[in-house]
Design a protein around this motif. Structure first.
Motif, PDB file in Angstrom:
ATOM      1  N   ASP A  45       0.812  -1.220   0.000  1.00  0.00           N
ATOM      2  CA  ASP A  45       0.000   0.000   0.000  1.00  0.00           C
ATOM      3  C   ASP A  45       0.846   1.271   0.000  1.00  0.00           C
ATOM      4  O   ASP A  45       0.314   2.370   0.172  1.00  0.00           O
ATOM      5  N   ARG A  47       2.924   2.443   2.145  1.00  0.00           N
ATOM      6  CA  ARG A  47       3.307   2.996   3.439  1.00  0.00           C
ATOM      7  C   ARG A  47       4.459   2.220   4.062  1.00  0.00           C
ATOM      8  O   ARG A  47       4.392   0.995   4.197  1.00  0.00           O
ATOM      9  N   SER A 163     -10.053   1.833  12.560  1.00  0.00           N
ATOM     10  CA  SER A 163      -9.566   3.028  11.864  1.00  0.00           C
ATOM     11  C   SER A 163      -9.964   4.307  12.573  1.00  0.00           C
ATOM     12  O   SER A 163     -10.811   4.327  13.472  1.00  0.00           O
ATOM     13  N   SER A 184      -3.579  15.981   0.560  1.00  0.00           N
ATOM     14  CA  SER A 184      -3.495  14.561   0.234  1.00  0.00           C
ATOM     15  C   SER A 184      -2.037  14.125   0.300  1.00  0.00           C
ATOM     16  O   SER A 184      -1.126  14.921   0.022  1.00  0.00           O
ATOM     17  N   THR A 225       3.205  15.496   0.239  1.00  0.00           N
ATOM     18  CA  THR A 225       1.922  16.070   0.659  1.00  0.00           C
ATOM     19  C   THR A 225       1.644  17.328  -0.144  1.00  0.00           C
ATOM     20  O   THR A 225       2.471  18.240  -0.197  1.00  0.00           O
ATOM     21  N   HIS A 228      -5.193  19.111  -2.736  1.00  0.00           N
ATOM     22  CA  HIS A 228      -5.867  18.113  -3.568  1.00  0.00           C
ATOM     23  C   HIS A 228      -5.738  18.407  -5.060  1.00  0.00           C
ATOM     24  O   HIS A 228      -5.464  17.503  -5.865  1.00  0.00           O
ATOM     25  N   ASN A 264       0.159   5.414  -4.234  1.00  0.00           N
ATOM     26  CA  ASN A 264      -1.040   5.361  -3.399  1.00  0.00           C
ATOM     27  C   ASN A 264      -1.269   6.738  -2.807  1.00  0.00           C
ATOM     28  O   ASN A 264      -0.330   7.373  -2.312  1.00  0.00           O
ATOM     29  N   VAL A 265      -2.493   7.202  -2.840  1.00  0.00           N
ATOM     30  CA  VAL A 265      -2.842   8.534  -2.340  1.00  0.00           C
ATOM     31  C   VAL A 265      -3.862   8.392  -1.211  1.00  0.00           C
ATOM     32  O   VAL A 265      -4.846   7.649  -1.332  1.00  0.00           O
ATOM     33  N   TYR A 266      -3.613   9.113  -0.123  1.00  0.00           N
ATOM     34  CA  TYR A 266      -4.477   9.051   1.050  1.00  0.00           C
ATOM     35  C   TYR A 266      -4.836  10.476   1.489  1.00  0.00           C
ATOM     36  O   TYR A 266      -3.992  11.369   1.461  1.00  0.00           O
ATOM     37  N   PRO A 267      -6.084  10.689   1.933  1.00  0.00           N
ATOM     38  CA  PRO A 267      -6.433  11.997   2.513  1.00  0.00           C
ATOM     39  C   PRO A 267      -5.786  12.136   3.883  1.00  0.00           C
ATOM     40  O   PRO A 267      -5.638  11.150   4.617  1.00  0.00           O
ATOM     41  N   ASP A 286      -5.704   3.547  15.639  1.00  0.00           N
ATOM     42  CA  ASP A 286      -6.202   4.781  15.047  1.00  0.00           C
ATOM     43  C   ASP A 286      -7.605   5.127  15.519  1.00  0.00           C
ATOM     44  O   ASP A 286      -8.026   6.284  15.406  1.00  0.00           O
TER      45      ASP A 286
END
Length: 388
Positions: A45, A47, A163, A184, A225, A228, A264-267, A286
C-alpha cells in the motif's frame, strides 16, 4: 458465541491485541469487513512504517519480527529536517537518544501479514472475515455484537480497532476531534543515483511537504503532501514526466529518481477520541488516536495502546478479576493519554507553523528550526521521541 474479548477491525493493532490476549489464555473474536485473502496476503500500500526501539521490542515479543524478510528491514540511522529552500536545518542522530540508530522501516503490508500469521497459530483467536455489523451494545456484565447474518457475539470486553473513522466508536457515542488537514499524501518507492546513507529527510516546502525514507540499497520511499488539486495534476502526468517532476521537487538531493512501485494517495485527516473507553468498551490504534504522518508515530502509538490495554487485561485475567472493570479501563485511558496527547498536540503545532506560507510564518519557521538545531537538550528530546 460467547468469548472473553471481541475486537472490531483486523488491522495490525487489532490482530496484535488478539494474539497477545489469546496467548495468555483468553478466547478472542476478531470481526473484519475484508475477505480473508486480503488479510492473509495484504497488497503493498506504499506505506513504510518507522518503528521505534520500543515498537521493535513489542513486535519481537509478539512474534511478528521473525516474519519480516531481512531485505525489507531498513535501518533508520539519522534524520534531517529542512525548511523551504534552505540547505541547512536540524540534524538528529541516534546518539542523542542513546541508541545506535533511530529505528527501522518496515512496509505496512508486511506488518499486517505477520500479525495475521501469528493469529493463525492461536486456536483461541477466531477471525470472522467478510462480515457486516448490525448493532453493538454494552451492559453491566458485558457486550454484544449483532451481525448482519443474525449471529450474536457476546463478550466481557468490546474493543474498537477499526480506523480513525471508527464506526464502532461512533456507535458507542464517543466523539472525536477530527482534523482535516486539507491535503493529500502520495507514497511510493523510487530508485535513485546518490546513496542516502540511511538518512531520513523532511522538507517543509512552500505549498508542499516532502519526505524521503531510506530503504535498503539505493531505494527510498517518497512521501509527498500536496493540496488536492495539485495532487490530481501530478497524477495525470505520464511516467517520464512524473519521474522528472519528482526529481525536481526533491531538488536532485539523491540525483534523478525513478518510480518503481504503484502510487497510493491518502487523505490527511487526524483524529483524537475525547475518551478511550466506555463501560465494557475500549479504543485502540487509530480508533483512539489517528496521527498526522509527519512524526511517523502512527503505528508506534497503536502498538503502545495494545501494550497498555493488554497488560491490564491479562493481569486481571490471571488474577481472576474482571477484565473490563471501570477501574481497569480508566487506568488504560490515563496511560494511553499520557503517551499520546503531548505528541498529538505538538504534531499539530508543527503542522500549523510549517505549512503556513505567509511571510511572517516563513521567517518564524526558519528561526525556530535554526534555534532548535542549536539546542542540544531539545534535540535529545526529539531523538528520544523518535527512538521511543
Amino acid at each position: 458465541m460467547n468469548v472473553d474479548v471481541t475486537i472490531v477491525g483486523a488491522g495490525p493493532t487489532g490482530l496484535c491485541l488478539a494474539y497477545t490476549l489469546a496467548r495468555a489464555g483468553m478466547n478472542v473474536v476478531v470481526l473484519e469487513r475484508q475477505p480473508r485473502k486480503a488479510l492473509a496476503e495484504p497488497a503493498f500500500d506504499g506505506r513504510e512504517i518507522a518503528l521505534t526501539h520500543e515498537s521493535q521490542r513489542l513486535l519481537q515479543d509478539w512474534g511478528l519480527w521473525e516474519h519480516f524478510p531481512a531485505e525489507e528491514v531498513s535501518d533508520l540511522r539519522h534524520a534531517k529536517v529542512l525548511d523551504g529552500h534552505a540547505l541547512k536545518g536540524m540534524n538528529i542522530g541516534p546518539d542523542l537518544g542513546k541508541q545506535s540508530q533511530l529505528g527501522w522501516l518496515i512496509p505496512n503490508h508486511l506488518i499486517r501479514q505477520a500479525a495475521f500469521t501469528q493469529c493463525a497459530t492461536q486456536e483461541r483467536v477466531h477471525i470472522f472475515d467478510s462480515i457486516q455489523i448490525r448493532h453493538t451494545r454494552t451492559h453491566s456484565h458485558g457486550a454484544e455484537v449483532e451481525l448482519e447474518d443474525g449471529r450474536t457475539i457476546s463478550s466481557r470486553l468490546l474493543v474498537a480497532a477499526d480506523s480513525r473513522f471508527s464506526e464502532t466508536r461512533r456507535a458507542q457515542g464517543i466523539p472525536a476531534q477530527m482534523h482535516d488537514y486539507g491535503k493529500s499524501m502520495m507514497v511510493f518507492r523510487v530508485k535513485h543515483e546518490v546513496p542516502h546513507d540511511h538518512v531520513a529527510w523532511e522538507w517543509f516546502g512552500y505549498g508542499q511537504t516532502r519526505a524521503l525514507l531510506p530503504l535498503n540499497g539505493q531505494q527510498a520511499s517518497v512521501v509527498l503532501t500536496l493540496p488536492h488539486h495539485a495532487m490530481q495534476a501530478l497524477q495525470r502526468l505520464d511516467d517520464e514526466a512524473f519521474d522528472q517532476d519528482i526529481s525536481q521537487r526533491y531538488e536532485y538531493q539523491l540525483g534523478s529518481m525513478q518510480r518503481i512501485s504503484e502510487r497510493n494517495v491518502y487523505p490527511l485527516v487526524g483524529a483524537y477520541a475525547f475518551r478511550f473507553h466506555n463501560p465494557r468498551f475500549a479504543l485502540i490504534g487509530d480508533a483512539a488516536v489517528g496521527m498526522h504522518p509527519v512524526t511517523a508515530h502512527g503505528f508506534n502509538l497503536g502498538a503502545l495502546s495494545v501494550k497498555h490495554l493488554s497488560e491490564r487485561v491479562i493481569t486481571a485475567f490471571q488474577q481472576g478479576k474482571d477484565i473490563a472493570s471501570a477501574e481497569l479501563l480508566q487506568s488504560y485511558t490515563h496511560a494511553h493519554r499520557r503517551s499520546s496527547l503531548p505528541l498529538y498536540a505538538a504534531t499539530n503545532m508543527v503542522i500549523a507553523l510549517y505549512t503556513n506560507d505567509l511571510a511572517p510564518a516563513r521567517f518564524l519557521r526558519k528561526t525556530v528550526l535554526k534555534a532548535a538545531d542549536a539546542l542540544q537538550p531539545f534535540k535529545r528530546l526529539v531523538a528520544s521521541q523518535l527512538t521511543g
